[in-house]
Design a protein around this motif. Structure first.
Motif, short mmCIF file in Angstrom:
data_model
loop_
_atom_site.label_atom_id
_atom_site.label_comp_id
_atom_site.label_asym_id
_atom_site.label_seq_id
_atom_site.Cartn_x
_atom_site.Cartn_y
_atom_site.Cartn_z
N GLY A 1 0.80 -1.18 -0.06
CA GLY A 1 -0.01 0.00 0.03
C GLY A 1 0.74 1.35 0.19
N VAL A 2 0.24 2.55 -0.54
CA VAL A 2 1.10 3.52 -0.51
C VAL A 2 -0.10 4.78 -0.35
CG1 VAL A 2 2.00 5.24 -2.09
CG2 VAL A 2 2.63 2.90 -2.35
N ILE A 3 0.33 5.43 0.59
CA ILE A 3 -0.68 6.42 1.02
C ILE A 3 -0.78 7.70 -0.22
CG2 ILE A 3 -0.85 8.56 2.63
CD1 ILE A 3 0.74 6.84 4.53
N THR A 4 -2.04 7.90 -0.35
CA THR A 4 -2.20 8.96 -1.70
C THR A 4 -2.76 10.30 -1.00
OG1 THR A 4 -4.48 7.95 -1.84
CG2 THR A 4 -2.69 7.04 -3.13
N ARG A 5 -3.30 10.20 0.22
CA ARG A 5 -4.28 11.50 0.91
C ARG A 5 -4.10 11.19 2.11
NH1 ARG A 5 -10.32 13.00 -0.11
NH2 ARG A 5 -10.25 15.47 0.68
N LYS A 6 -4.16 12.72 2.74
CA LYS A 6 -4.46 12.48 4.40
C LYS A 6 -5.20 13.83 4.62
CE LYS A 6 -0.91 13.69 7.48
NZ LYS A 6 0.13 13.40 8.01
#
Lengths: 143, 157
Positions: free
Chosen positions: A102-107
């Motif tokens: 998984g890779v973070i795309t938005r916070k």
């Protein structure tokens, strides 16, 4: 499982720890029983070959559940999975690695929820993303 | 583009809730599911561990929304995607997304209803296909609270 991940600790673009899975035929039978999906292409080699497959294949829903495990282990104990899912694009076979990533795309913050969106996927030994998907989780804040 | 296979009868099903299905979320069901996936977190196996983490009871693992109640006189389980009269012989499960509104725990009884939300017709490497999108809503039986939704699609070709 490592220690708790907090909202402030992560950035867009960060990968999350990879989860390596490798299904035995025993695991596929256990999944058939647990999920109620008794389609024979997942445990009966002769049946699978008669439908044109080269071998039995891993249930798509099991790969989706692996992505659930990937996310659960990352956000635990205080975070929550709010949404996760994937498309079943390619087949995976028993006794082959299924790498879950998984890779973070938005916070972002919404009300009192600290939310993180990710791209998630399973990858076969040839490097193909067989189950690409997305997820939204909430993380605890240090605030 | 080939002629549309989405008949008036099919189109009439859009947005219509299907029959109710009752699912029991049991401690044994949670453990079986978690074990089949390979989960190691005790929150899916042990009531005390789950309560210590603030849950009412053993937490249902991600993707597990209970086991449909089976009775021997029921028609055989409808295979995914076989509930609609679609003129293609083969069906693939295209994908599934779960959205949680509230935690689901052992002891919950859940009532689900599924509706078809969209038809898409495409021509791909396997020829013409119909993609059927569905949404299932899961409610706790005791108070009707929506606990989860599932979005799925099947590919007919």
């Amino acid at each position: 499982m490592a220690g708790q991940v907090y909202y402030e600790d992560i950035q867009v673009g960060d990968p999350i720890p990879v989860l390596r899975k490798n299904c035995s035929t025993l695991q596929l039978v256990a999944w058939a029983g647990a999920s109620g999906d008794f389609y024979q292409i997942h445990y009966d080699v002769e049946f699978a070959r008669r439908t044109g497959l080269s071998n039995i294949i891993v249930h798509g829903a099991l790969k989706n559940a692996f992505l659930g495990q990937l996310l659960h282990d990352w956000v635990s104990p205080e975070g929550r999975i709010e949404k996760f899912g994937c498309q079943y694009r390619g087949m995976d076979y028993p006794d082959q690695d299924i790498m879950c990533s998984g890779v973070i795309t938005r916070k972002y913050v919404e009300g009192d929820r600290h939310l993180v969106e990710l791209d998630v996927w399973t990858e076969n030994p040839s490097g193909q993303k067989t189950s690409p998907g997305t997820a939204r989780v909430s993380l605890p804040s240090r605030g | 583009m080939t002629e549309s296979v989405v008949t008036e009868a099919l189109r009439a099903q859009l947005g219509v809730d299907g029959p109710e299905t009752v699912h029991e979320v049991t401690s044994t069901g949670c453990r079986m599911f978690a074990r089949a996936v390979g989960h190691t977190d005790l929150v899916f196996y042990d009531r005390d561990a789950a309560r210590h983490r603030g849950y009412r009871d053993i937490l249902a693992p991600p993707g597990y929304l209970g086991t449909p109640v089976y009775l021997p006189r029921m028609a055989g389980a409808v295979r995914v995607g076989k509930d609609l009269d679609v003129p293609y012989p083969r069906v693939l499960n295209g994908g599934t997304t779960y959205e949680y509104v509230e935690p689901v725990c052992a002891g919950d009884v859940i009532v689900s209803r599924t509706r078809t939300t969209e038809f898409q017709e495409r021509t791909g490497s396997i020829g013409p296909m119909l993609i059927v999108f569905r949404e299932t809503t899961y409610r706790r039986q005791t108070d009707g609270t929506v606990v989860a939704r599932m979005y799925g699609n099947t590919i007919h070709y």
